[in-house]
Enzyme design. Structure first.
Site, short mmCIF file in Angstrom:
data_model
loop_
_atom_site.label_atom_id
_atom_site.label_comp_id
_atom_site.label_asym_id
_atom_site.label_seq_id
_atom_site.Cartn_x
_atom_site.Cartn_y
_atom_site.Cartn_z
N CYS A 118 8.32 14.87 -29.28
CA CYS A 118 8.45 13.53 -29.88
C CYS A 118 7.96 13.49 -31.32
CB CYS A 118 7.68 12.51 -29.06
SG CYS A 118 8.23 12.43 -27.37
N HIS A 260 4.58 6.30 -32.54
CA HIS A 260 5.55 6.73 -31.54
C HIS A 260 5.43 5.81 -30.33
CE1 HIS A 260 7.82 8.93 -28.71
NE2 HIS A 260 6.81 9.52 -28.10
N ASN A 290 10.75 5.24 -24.35
CA ASN A 290 10.38 6.37 -25.19
C ASN A 290 11.65 7.11 -25.62
OD1 ASN A 290 9.55 8.82 -26.24
ND2 ASN A 290 8.04 9.24 -24.63
#
Ligand code: ACO
Length: 333
Positions: A118, A260, A290
């Protein structure tokens, strides 16, 4: 960076794209043993966007990149480099960056994927900053794009509710050293000791995809959620603090923290570590889940569109991900 005579890396265009198909928490109630209440309370997620069959990551990346180039008033053939963060490439070989280079017509650009979980977009942006400051390149396209729905096991309630698909892109361009805007600092870190906490066991050379292997469902993401959570809180806090320290800035100078979007509780813990009220933190996890590498540029794009940040504002981008990796970029827009 007082007295620094290196070029500045300016963010001159931002774009994003998400598929139109939406899966809500109520859809998951029909698929696995879960509830809207559990998902919202434990993660902050209400819905996520997922691709229809036939759509691939570079389709989303193309849409986001075109928007970013339009805003930067730059044509694709003026690009020197494409850095594409993803863990869900169109193919194992060649890179998605090369597929996008062709789709968008960036005939003069070098192109490579950045595989950092990520943190892929943050790693890409920090790399673009280094290329620009060194004087090697002037015009760079940085993308974060994922179709995590393709790596998600829709029979595993521990992971399937978390992930979604999207893309975000920024154009980064060289500016003179005395430019006040642009990237002020970047911080990157990794710890391969934590590799097993979040991984896709099959499909690489250790355990190649074979018909017999599929029964073990090893082609999908496996995650030790609670361990990931603990390490994420630590790493997001460290990354956020260090980028600010490197630039000699304090948290209260920030207009917005763009973290994030993995779990609302991780985001809240990061804000707390910096002493920031949640009004200064951008959150869209409720609508996207996500989206890994795409999450930070998508959030930056939305924050700008909603008028939460404008040119001249100080913004901190921070992420963690599989690897483990973590990192941050402090930028004056
Ligand atoms: N619905 C209902 N119950 C669930 C669900 C679900 N969707 N998922 C797990 N549970 C259950 C578990 O089975 C467990 O039950 P048990 O006690 O009977 O065994 C219970 O809930 C608690 O499980 P925990 O894992 O301890 O729950 P936790 O509060 O840690 O929340 C979560 C789980 C949301 C996954 C959290 O740990 C988390 O967000 N971790 C970080 C994940 C993350 O950020 N991943 C992305 C990494 S970045 C990248 O590169 C992709």
């Amino acid at each position: 960076m007082e007295g620094d005579r290196l070029k500045k890396a300016l963010l001159t265009g931002v774009g994003a794209a998400a598929p139109t198909r939406i899966l809500t928490n109520y859809d998951f109630e029909k698929m696995v043993d879960t509830s809207d209440e559990w998902i919202v309370t434990r993660t902050g997620i209400r819905e996520r966007h997922v691709v229809e069959d036939g759509m691939v990551g570079t389709d989303l990346a193309l849409e986001a990149s075109r928007q970013a180039l339009r805003e930067a008033e730059l044509s694709a053939d003026e690009l020197d480099l494409i850095l594409l963060g993803t863990v869900t490439p169109d193919f194992i070989v060649p890179s998605s960056a090369c597929i996008l280079q062709k789709k968008i017509g960036a005939t003069k650009a070098a192109a490579m994927d950045v595989v950092a979980g990520c943190t892929g977009f943050i790693y890409g942006l920090a790399t673009a900053n280094a290329f620009i400051r060194s004087g090697m390149y002037e015009n760079i396209l940085v993308i974060g794009v994922e179709v995590l729905s393709k790596l998600t096991d829709y029979k595993d309630r521990n992971t399937c509710v978390l992930f979604g698909d999207a893309a975000g892109a920024v154009v980064v361009q060289a500016a003179p050293p005395d430019e006040k805007r642009g990237i002020l600092s970047a911080f990157l870190a990794a710890d391969g000791n934590l590799a097993n906490l979040l991984h896709v066991p099959m499909g690489g050379t250790v355990d190649p995809l074979t018909p017999a292997n599929f029964e073990r469902r090893g082609q999908y993401i496996k995650m030790a959620g609670n361990e990931v959570f603990k390490s994420a809180v630590r790493e997001m806090g460290e990354a956020a603090t260090l980028a600010l320290e490197k630039a000699g800035c304090s948290p209260d100078e920030l207009t917005l923290l763009i973290p994030h979007q993995a779990n609302i509780r991780i985001i809240e813990a990061t804000a707390k570590r910096l002493g920031l009220p949640m009004e200064k933190v951008y959150v869209n996890i409720d609508r996207y889940g996500n989206t890994s590498s795409a999450s930070v540029p998508l959030a930056l794009w939305e924050a700008r569109r909603e008028g939460k940040v404008k040119d001249g504002d100080l913004v901190l981008l921070v992420a963690f991900g599989a690897g483990f990796t973590w990192g941050s970029v402090l930028v004056r827009l």
